[in-house]
Scaffold this active site. Sequence first.
Site, PDB file in Angstrom:
ATOM      1  N   HIS A 295       0.859  -1.187   0.000  1.00 45.59           N
ATOM      2  CA  HIS A 295       0.000   0.000   0.000  1.00 45.59           C
ATOM      3  C   HIS A 295       0.891   1.230   0.000  1.00 45.59           C
ATOM      4  CE1 HIS A 295      -3.170   2.822   1.151  1.00 45.59           C
ATOM      5  NE2 HIS A 295      -3.994   1.905   0.696  1.00 45.59           N
TER       6      HIS A 295
ATOM      7  N   ASP B 283      -7.965  -5.295  -0.786  1.00 52.07           N
ATOM      8  CA  ASP B 283      -8.323  -6.050  -1.998  1.00 52.07           C
ATOM      9  C   ASP B 283      -7.966  -7.526  -1.920  1.00 52.07           C
ATOM     10  OD1 ASP B 283      -7.312  -3.076  -3.482  1.00 52.07           O
ATOM     11  OD2 ASP B 283      -9.357  -3.848  -3.548  1.00 52.07           O
TER      12      ASP B 283
HETATM   13  C1  SDX Z   1      -5.994   0.408  -3.110  1.00 50.99           C
HETATM   14  O1  SDX Z   1      -4.296   4.816  -1.866  1.00 50.99           O
HETATM   15  C2  SDX Z   1      -5.261   4.171  -1.363  1.00 50.99           C
HETATM   16  O2  SDX Z   1      -5.720   4.423  -0.281  1.00 50.99           O
HETATM   17  C3  SDX Z   1      -5.791   3.059  -2.247  1.00 50.99           C
HETATM   18  C4  SDX Z   1      -6.840   2.165  -1.591  1.00 50.99           C
HETATM   19  C5  SDX Z   1      -8.125   2.900  -1.365  1.00 50.99           C
HETATM   20  O3  SDX Z   1      -8.899   2.472  -0.489  1.00 50.99           O
HETATM   21  O4  SDX Z   1      -8.405   3.850  -2.125  1.00 50.99           O
HETATM   22  O5  SDX Z   1      -6.356   1.667  -0.341  1.00 50.99           O
HETATM   23  C6  SDX Z   1      -7.189   0.991  -2.477  1.00 50.99           C
HETATM   24  O6  SDX Z   1      -5.664   0.820  -4.201  1.00 50.99           O
HETATM   25  C7  SDX Z   1      -5.185  -0.601  -2.342  1.00 50.99           C
HETATM   26  C8  SDX Z   1      -3.904  -1.047  -3.135  1.00 50.99           C
HETATM   27  C9  SDX Z   1      -4.361  -2.052  -4.172  1.00 50.99           C
HETATM   28  N1  SDX Z   1      -3.260  -2.381  -5.090  1.00 50.99           N
HETATM   29  C10 SDX Z   1      -2.707  -3.615  -5.036  1.00 50.99           C
HETATM   30  O7  SDX Z   1      -2.960  -4.460  -4.188  1.00 50.99           O
HETATM   31  C11 SDX Z   1      -1.742  -3.871  -6.177  1.00 50.99           C
HETATM   32  C12 SDX Z   1      -0.496  -4.568  -5.617  1.00 50.99           C
HETATM   33  N2  SDX Z   1       0.175  -3.582  -4.803  1.00 50.99           N
HETATM   34  C13 SDX Z   1       1.275  -2.876  -5.417  1.00 50.99           C
HETATM   35  O8  SDX Z   1       1.071  -2.575  -6.767  1.00 50.99           O
HETATM   36  C14 SDX Z   1       1.775  -1.750  -4.543  1.00 50.99           C
HETATM   37  O9  SDX Z   1       1.842  -2.210  -3.267  1.00 50.99           O
HETATM   38  C15 SDX Z   1       1.095  -0.427  -4.547  1.00 50.99           C
HETATM   39  C16 SDX Z   1       0.864   0.102  -5.927  1.00 50.99           C
HETATM   40  C17 SDX Z   1      -0.211  -0.497  -3.846  1.00 50.99           C
HETATM   41  C18 SDX Z   1       2.025   0.504  -3.844  1.00 50.99           C
HETATM   42  O10 SDX Z   1       3.232   0.476  -4.616  1.00 50.99           O
HETATM   43  P1  SDX Z   1       4.490   1.267  -4.110  1.00 50.99           P
HETATM   44  O11 SDX Z   1       4.134   2.688  -3.935  1.00 50.99           O
HETATM   45  O12 SDX Z   1       5.667   0.931  -4.980  1.00 50.99           O
HETATM   46  O13 SDX Z   1       4.717   0.616  -2.698  1.00 50.99           O
HETATM   47  P2  SDX Z   1       5.945   0.821  -1.833  1.00 50.99           P
HETATM   48  O14 SDX Z   1       6.651   2.104  -2.141  1.00 50.99           O
HETATM   49  O15 SDX Z   1       5.513   0.600  -0.419  1.00 50.99           O
HETATM   50  O16 SDX Z   1       6.898  -0.389  -2.288  1.00 50.99           O
HETATM   51  C19 SDX Z   1       8.001  -0.693  -1.464  1.00 50.99           C
HETATM   52  C20 SDX Z   1       8.707  -1.814  -2.157  1.00 50.99           C
HETATM   53  C21 SDX Z   1       9.012  -1.531  -3.635  1.00 50.99           C
HETATM   54  O17 SDX Z   1      10.232  -2.220  -3.923  1.00 50.99           O
HETATM   55  P3  SDX Z   1      11.599  -1.326  -3.977  1.00 50.99           P
HETATM   56  O18 SDX Z   1      11.358  -0.255  -5.009  1.00 50.99           O
HETATM   57  O19 SDX Z   1      11.789  -0.785  -2.589  1.00 50.99           O
HETATM   58  O20 SDX Z   1      12.657  -2.345  -4.392  1.00 50.99           O
HETATM   59  O21 SDX Z   1       7.886  -2.983  -2.153  1.00 50.99           O
HETATM   60  C22 SDX Z   1       7.677  -3.399  -3.487  1.00 50.99           C
HETATM   61  C23 SDX Z   1       7.912  -2.214  -4.383  1.00 50.99           C
HETATM   62  O22 SDX Z   1       8.332  -2.654  -5.675  1.00 50.99           O
HETATM   63  N3  SDX Z   1       6.268  -3.809  -3.566  1.00 50.99           N
HETATM   64  C24 SDX Z   1       5.863  -5.035  -3.850  1.00 50.99           C
HETATM   65  C25 SDX Z   1       4.462  -4.977  -3.767  1.00 50.99           C
HETATM   66  N4  SDX Z   1       4.065  -3.755  -3.446  1.00 50.99           N
HETATM   67  C26 SDX Z   1       5.199  -3.028  -3.322  1.00 50.99           C
HETATM   68  N5  SDX Z   1       6.538  -6.157  -4.187  1.00 50.99           N
HETATM   69  C27 SDX Z   1       5.769  -7.242  -4.418  1.00 50.99           C
HETATM   70  N6  SDX Z   1       4.392  -7.290  -4.368  1.00 50.99           N
HETATM   71  C28 SDX Z   1       3.728  -6.166  -4.047  1.00 50.99           C
HETATM   72  N7  SDX Z   1       2.387  -6.185  -3.995  1.00 50.99           N
END
Ligand code: SDX
Length: 393
Positions: free
Chosen positions: A270, A328
Amino acid sequence: KTGMFTYDPGFTSTASCESEITYIDGDEGVLLYRGYPIAQIAEHGDYLETCYLLLYGELPTPTQKRDFDYRITRHTMIHEQMARFFQGFRRDAHPMAVMVASVGALSAFYHDSTDISDPRQRMVASMRLIAKMPTLAAMAFKYAIGQPFVYPKNELDYASNFLRMCFAVPTEEYKVRPTLARALDRIFILHADHEQNASTSTVRLAGSSGANPFACIAAGVACLWGPAHGGANEAALKMLTEIGTVENIPKFIARAKDKNDPFRLMGFGHRVYKNYDPRAKIMQQTCHEVLNELGVKNDPLLAVAMELERIALHDEYFIEKKLYPNIDFYSGITLKAMGFPVSMFTVLFAVARTSGWIAQWKEMIEDPGQKIGRPRQLYTGAPQRDYVASDKR
Ligand code: SDX
């Protein structure tokens, strides 16, 4: 370096606006609607009460609640010509495509509530949107499966009305199961608002130009569709289905950790929560309740989801990156068990989030200091240079 700016890759925009509506503490996993913890609202409240709270800032008195429920339910019908609007779509159109179009089309049918300078018109548009989203969503579903539209029945509560519009058929009476209606109502509460997420920020930005509320909500629906946002519930269920069995989990965990693999665990991680999404806990409990109510034993998807969560929460990659299940992760299993096709999951998210979008839009519009949004940028393109004639290039 562009010669004009020293580009700081760490630059990120901080607070984009002030709001009194929803508070999130990402580190502690706290979510408050107007100061009330989400778990208490989900346990004791109902969705329309939550809409009232988000819109007006206080829990309604019994009289206020009765009046609000009446004002919403009298707007649940759609202009008859809208039914023909759906005929323009292919039957296999994604229901979210239908929702983006039909929500925007509401501004073509309800001209008497598009003048945002008129508080009464703003209130009517808000009621219409909260009331009509379930009807439009059910129509999108019925159209996709080739069944006749079902009119709303206003003696039913919000969630029961929606279930009946989705699953009733003319050939037999549809009996709403109270436990499922209660579970769906709770799912709507969990999805109602979430501070300045991507789709809410989209609604605010669209609204800041003075666009009518129907067009602004249509913009929110479009943004929510993305798999990184509201589309994640659909993507999470597809992922769990692709994993298929508990034995396959390690392979997918390895892919999620592989920087060269674009695969991510859908329903995990998130932008704000660096702790367990408080909604995900309630969603998991609701999932168990629904499966029990439906007599579903040993659901393979739930088994995969729970084992995936168990492994991930003990894996140093996910611990170090503070990745937890979000709302989700369990919602798809629940909605699938209730009979919704995966293509409808984000539609249900949009129905629920309409109250939050509208509350945030109202807060912005009613702010006397409100101006049109105009995000700035750090320019990293070419420095100024003179034009070169084509024969000199
Ligand atoms: C919603 O904003 C909101 O409030 C949204 C929401 C709402 O109610 O409106 O809560 C609803 O959209 C929830 C999120 C739903 N999306 C997913 O579940 C999709 C899978 N999640 C990822 O795509 C991701 O976690 C995001 C898009 C949600 C966040 O991505 P970020 O901003 O890159 O997350 P981060 O900065 O915390 O990541 C830290 C690290 C990164 O690696 P590095 O760059 O440090 O090497 O963790 C990795 C990311 O690549 N990472 C993941 C991951 N999510 C982040 N690796 C594997 N699987 C994942 N799901």
